[in-house]
Scaffold this active site. Structure first.
Site, PDB file in Angstrom:
ATOM      1  N   ASP A  13     -94.904  44.081  39.441  1.00 39.64           N
ATOM      2  CA  ASP A  13     -93.896  43.089  39.034  1.00 39.64           C
ATOM      3  C   ASP A  13     -92.969  43.597  37.939  1.00 39.64           C
ATOM      4  O   ASP A  13     -92.490  42.826  37.101  1.00 39.64           O
ATOM      5  CB  ASP A  13     -94.570  41.778  38.595  1.00 39.64           C
ATOM      6  CG  ASP A  13     -95.458  41.212  39.672  1.00 39.64           C
ATOM      7  OD1 ASP A  13     -95.089  41.320  40.854  1.00 39.64           O
ATOM      8  OD2 ASP A  13     -96.528  40.664  39.343  1.00 39.64           O
ATOM      9  N   HIS A  41     -91.389  41.091  45.929  1.00 39.58           N
ATOM     10  CA  HIS A  41     -90.243  41.750  45.312  1.00 39.58           C
ATOM     11  C   HIS A  41     -89.054  40.798  45.339  1.00 39.58           C
ATOM     12  O   HIS A  41     -88.618  40.375  46.409  1.00 39.58           O
ATOM     13  CB  HIS A  41     -89.908  43.046  46.055  1.00 39.58           C
ATOM     14  CG  HIS A  41     -91.008  44.067  45.989  1.00 39.58           C
ATOM     15  ND1 HIS A  41     -90.965  45.259  46.655  1.00 39.58           N
ATOM     16  CD2 HIS A  41     -92.176  44.078  45.299  1.00 39.58           C
ATOM     17  CE1 HIS A  41     -92.065  45.951  46.395  1.00 39.58           C
ATOM     18  NE2 HIS A  41     -92.816  45.245  45.587  1.00 39.58           N
ATOM     19  N   GLN A 223     -96.832  47.183  44.192  1.00 42.31           N
ATOM     20  CA  GLN A 223     -97.813  47.161  43.076  1.00 42.31           C
ATOM     21  C   GLN A 223     -97.393  48.122  41.952  1.00 42.31           C
ATOM     22  O   GLN A 223     -96.215  48.226  41.687  1.00 42.31           O
ATOM     23  CB  GLN A 223     -99.221  47.488  43.604  1.00 42.31           C
ATOM     24  CG  GLN A 223     -99.788  46.428  44.543  1.00 42.31           C
ATOM     25  CD  GLN A 223     -99.251  46.495  45.940  1.00 42.31           C
ATOM     26  OE1 GLN A 223     -99.276  47.531  46.581  1.00 42.31           O
ATOM     27  NE2 GLN A 223     -98.746  45.395  46.450  1.00 42.31           N
TER      28      GLN A 223
HETATM   29  P1  GDP Z   1     -91.423  43.678  41.656  1.00 37.11           P
HETATM   30  O1  GDP Z   1     -92.656  43.177  42.291  1.00 37.11           O
HETATM   31  O2  GDP Z   1     -91.630  44.915  40.854  1.00 37.11           O
HETATM   32  O3  GDP Z   1     -90.276  43.820  42.609  1.00 37.11           O
HETATM   33  O4  GDP Z   1     -90.984  42.563  40.587  1.00 37.11           O
HETATM   34  P2  GDP Z   1     -90.956  40.953  40.843  1.00 37.11           P
HETATM   35  O5  GDP Z   1     -89.786  40.643  41.697  1.00 37.11           O
HETATM   36  O6  GDP Z   1     -92.290  40.481  41.275  1.00 37.11           O
HETATM   37  O7  GDP Z   1     -90.774  40.450  39.356  1.00 37.11           O
HETATM   38  C1  GDP Z   1     -89.688  40.834  38.584  1.00 37.11           C
HETATM   39  C2  GDP Z   1     -88.878  39.576  38.203  1.00 37.11           C
HETATM   40  O8  GDP Z   1     -87.983  39.912  37.174  1.00 37.11           O
HETATM   41  C3  GDP Z   1     -88.015  39.019  39.327  1.00 37.11           C
HETATM   42  O9  GDP Z   1     -87.957  37.621  39.164  1.00 37.11           O
HETATM   43  C4  GDP Z   1     -86.660  39.656  39.087  1.00 37.11           C
HETATM   44  O10 GDP Z   1     -85.580  38.871  39.583  1.00 37.11           O
HETATM   45  C5  GDP Z   1     -86.638  39.690  37.587  1.00 37.11           C
HETATM   46  N1  GDP Z   1     -85.881  40.800  36.993  1.00 37.11           N
HETATM   47  C6  GDP Z   1     -85.786  42.096  37.396  1.00 37.11           C
HETATM   48  N2  GDP Z   1     -85.087  42.816  36.486  1.00 37.11           N
HETATM   49  C7  GDP Z   1     -84.756  41.964  35.483  1.00 37.11           C
HETATM   50  C8  GDP Z   1     -84.072  42.120  34.238  1.00 37.11           C
HETATM   51  O11 GDP Z   1     -83.640  43.204  33.851  1.00 37.11           O
HETATM   52  N3  GDP Z   1     -83.943  40.993  33.454  1.00 37.11           N
HETATM   53  C9  GDP Z   1     -84.436  39.768  33.839  1.00 37.11           C
HETATM   54  N4  GDP Z   1     -84.280  38.730  33.026  1.00 37.11           N
HETATM   55  N5  GDP Z   1     -85.089  39.603  35.005  1.00 37.11           N
HETATM   56  C10 GDP Z   1     -85.255  40.683  35.806  1.00 37.11           C
HETATM   57  P1  IMO Z   2     -95.727  43.862  43.441  1.00 39.22           P
HETATM   58  O1  IMO Z   2     -95.333  44.848  44.521  1.00 39.22           O
HETATM   59  C1  IMO Z   2     -98.828  42.370  40.775  1.00 39.22           C
HETATM   60  C2  IMO Z   2    -102.964  42.589  42.244  1.00 39.22           C
HETATM   61  C3  IMO Z   2    -103.674  41.282  42.564  1.00 39.22           C
HETATM   62  C4  IMO Z   2    -105.098  41.689  42.207  1.00 39.22           C
HETATM   63  C5  IMO Z   2    -105.188  43.127  42.683  1.00 39.22           C
HETATM   64  C6  IMO Z   2    -105.808  43.301  44.065  1.00 39.22           C
HETATM   65  O2  IMO Z   2     -95.047  42.545  43.546  1.00 39.22           O
HETATM   66  O3  IMO Z   2     -95.635  44.491  42.110  1.00 39.22           O
HETATM   67  P2  IMO Z   2    -104.911  42.811  46.528  1.00 39.22           P
HETATM   68  O4  IMO Z   2    -104.500  41.531  47.181  1.00 39.22           O
HETATM   69  O5  IMO Z   2    -103.844  43.859  46.506  1.00 39.22           O
HETATM   70  O6  IMO Z   2    -106.210  43.359  47.047  1.00 39.22           O
HETATM   71  O7  IMO Z   2    -105.215  42.396  44.972  1.00 39.22           O
HETATM   72  O8  IMO Z   2    -103.846  43.608  42.702  1.00 39.22           O
HETATM   73  N1  IMO Z   2    -101.680  42.768  42.936  1.00 39.22           N
HETATM   74  C7  IMO Z   2    -100.477  42.677  42.340  1.00 39.22           C
HETATM   75  N2  IMO Z   2    -100.153  42.342  41.067  1.00 39.22           N
HETATM   76  N3  IMO Z   2     -97.858  42.703  41.654  1.00 39.22           N
HETATM   77  C8  IMO Z   2     -98.181  43.071  42.928  1.00 39.22           C
HETATM   78  O9  IMO Z   2     -97.267  43.549  43.796  1.00 39.22           O
HETATM   79  C9  IMO Z   2     -99.531  43.023  43.330  1.00 39.22           C
HETATM   80  N4  IMO Z   2    -100.182  43.289  44.479  1.00 39.22           N
HETATM   81  C10 IMO Z   2    -101.485  43.148  44.234  1.00 39.22           C
HETATM   82  O10 IMO Z   2    -103.197  40.248  41.740  1.00 39.22           O
HETATM   83  O11 IMO Z   2    -105.285  41.693  40.811  1.00 39.22           O
HETATM   84 MG    MG Z   3     -93.810  41.450  42.408  1.00 37.88          MG
END
Ligand code: GDP
Ligand code: IMO
Ligand code: MG
Length: 428
Positions: A13, A41, A223
């Site tokens: 994330d 994502h 991840q």
């Molecule tokens: P990922 O799993 O690595 O793709 O990340 P996620 O999408 O799960 O979580 C990142 C969150 O942060 C999302 O809601 C994005 O829209 C947000 N985001 C990404 N870059 C930035 C940033 O530079 N600033 C802010 N405020 N939000 C961001």
């Molecule tokens: P993105 O791509 C954050 C975590 C789960 C759990 C562990 C194992 O959005 O960054 P699983 O279902 O993969 O066997 O769970 O990994 N986990 C993540 N945490 N972002 C993710 O993906 C995750 N994908 C799995 O919360 O702790």
């Molecule tokens: Mg994510």
């Protein structure tokens, strides 16, 4: 600059979706190489917000071919619903390619994931419940079902029956659940076969040909480094290799082809699910990071655990991935703190430790050693260049760069595509 890997440097994330989408307009292929729909994502394009789980974030860039590599685990129902959701919003998904060697997440593996977690009770991993672990376990046990098996009914039936012979013993005798009927599973899977067929391809051949022709290929990790099955905080990890080497095995491309490895790094730290997290905050600062940063899981809707930036982890990510650059995200979220603590080392059994300990027992009781950096109060969301940032924000970025061991080449100051400060081009 033909091949780049973009991966999470922390516990997921970090903003990989946004970073991938940002580069998607300038690359020819975006490839997911591991994980499955455990990923969430988020991509924000103008006033439109997309949540992608299985599909590569490059799918939103018209010129780019999205690829699901052999290292990914594919839930066919999720695949089709994600595709139709995008089609309904006018996104053309026709270029998608899926490796015939990718493994399928079957309904029984989703069941096994959920019941195993329940059985573990307070020792649970906190998985996303999407069947990821059991599907990778079947792959390694050589009892998995692959995408290509959908096109040979006899093989598919034999494999599902063989897998269920064992799983049903587990489900009925250990977990006290009903047995799952092989025939029903086969029928369900065959129901997806025709809908997916047009996407199935020899992706390894296509990607290597593309690289030979100097096309630009971006490998998008799911991840993050600390969730890696080998290099993460085992057993509180996912069941694949999000680290850079995973891009090679998960896409069938040799390491000599990779030119750049970009670590996506949040300006603070978050984690979902169980496991150690030295800088985790349980106070109003943690709550503020969660609220201001919108730290709620895209896949499971769980609140993310939040804490200060951990430079030990960033250094570790540089080491195990051979990072060439960082993309620092969410710097804007830190606006408003008078001082921002940064973890520069750990204290373990009274000793200062600069590197991530290989021993999980040590890591579980590592205490963060903090340095306080001066904060800033100006709104930075409109900053377009590094010099637009307040002096203290610049100093914060420079300090993180120094501690983390690779240059910070871009900074996120908001979720949108254009809310990014580019310092060095990733594509030059
Ligand atoms: P990922 O799993 O690595 O793709 O990340 P996620 O999408 O799960 O979580 C990142 C969150 O942060 C999302 O809601 C994005 O829209 C947000 N985001 C990404 N870059 C930035 C940033 O530079 N600033 C802010 N405020 N939000 C961001
Ligand atoms: P993105 O791509 C954050 C975590 C789960 C759990 C562990 C194992 O959005 O960054 P699983 O279902 O993969 O066997 O769970 O990994 N986990 C993540 N945490 N972002 C993710 O993906 C995750 N994908 C799995 O919360 O702790
Ligand atoms: Mg994510």
């Amino acid at each position: 600059m033909p091949a780049l890997v973009l991966l999470g440097a922390q516990w997921g994330d970090e903003g990989k979706g946004k970073a991938t989408d940002l580069l998607g307009g300038s690359v020819d292929y975006v490839v997911r190489y591991q994980g499955g729909n455990n990923a969430g994502h988020t991509v924000v394009v103008g006033d439109q917000k997309y949540a992608l789980h299985l599909l590569p974030s490059g799918i939103l860039s018209p010129g780019c071919t999205p690829v699901i590599g052999n290292g990914v685990v594919v839930d066919p129902a999720v695949l089709l619903s994600e595709l139709s959701g995008l089609n309904d919003r006018g996104v053309d998904t026709s270029k998608l390619l899926i490796s015939g060697n990718a493994h399928l997440i079957t309904p029984y593996n989703i069941t096994v994931d959920k019941v195993t977690e329940r059985f573990l009770g307070k020792r649970k991993i906190g998985t996303t419940g999407r069947g990821i672990g059991p599907t990778y376990a079947d792959k390694i046990n050589r009892t998995g079902i692959r995408v290509q098996d959908l096109y040979d009914e006899s093989i598919l039936t034999q494999k599902v029956e063989a897998a269920l012979d064992v799983k049903n013993q587990l489900l009925t005798k250990l977990y006290n659940r009903r047995a799952i009927e092989a025939g029903q599973v086969v029928e369900e899977l065959l129901g997806y076969a025709d809908q997916i067929k047009g996407y199935v391809a020899d992706t390894t051949l296509i990607l290597n040909d593309a690289l030979d022709q100097d096309k630009v290929v971006l490998f998008e990790g799911g991840q993050g480094t600390l969730l890696d099955i080998d290099h993460g905080t085992y057993p509180f990890v996912t069941s694949s290799n999000p680290t850079a080497g995973g891009a090679c095995t998960g896409a069938g491309v040799g390491p000599t082809k990779i030119n750049r490895v970009i670590g996506i790094l949040k300006a603070y730290t978050t984690r979902v699910g169980a496991g150690p997290f030295p800088t985790e905050l349980f106070d109003k600062d943690g709550e503020a990071l969660r609220t201001i940063g919108g730290e709620r899981g895209v896949t499971t809707g769980r609140d993310r655990r939040c804490g200060w930036f951990d430079a030990v982890i960033a250094r570790y990510a540089t080491r195990v991935n051979g990072l060439t650059d960082f993309f620092l995200t969410k710097l804007d979220v830190l606006t408003g703190w008078e001082e921002i603590p940064v973890c520069v080392a750990y204290e373990i059994d009274g000793k200062r430790v600069e590197e991530l300990p290989y021993s999980q027992s040590d890591f579980h009781h590592a205490k963060p050693v903090y340095e306080n950096l001066p904060g800033w109060s100006e709104d930075i969301s409109k900053a377009k260049s590094f010099s637009d940032l307040p002096k203290n924000a610049q100093a914060y970025v420079k300090a993180l760069e120094e501690m983390s061991g690779a240059p910070i080449s871009a900074i996120g100051v908001g979720p949108g595509r254009n809310e990014t400060i580019e310092i060095n081009s990733f594509l030059s």
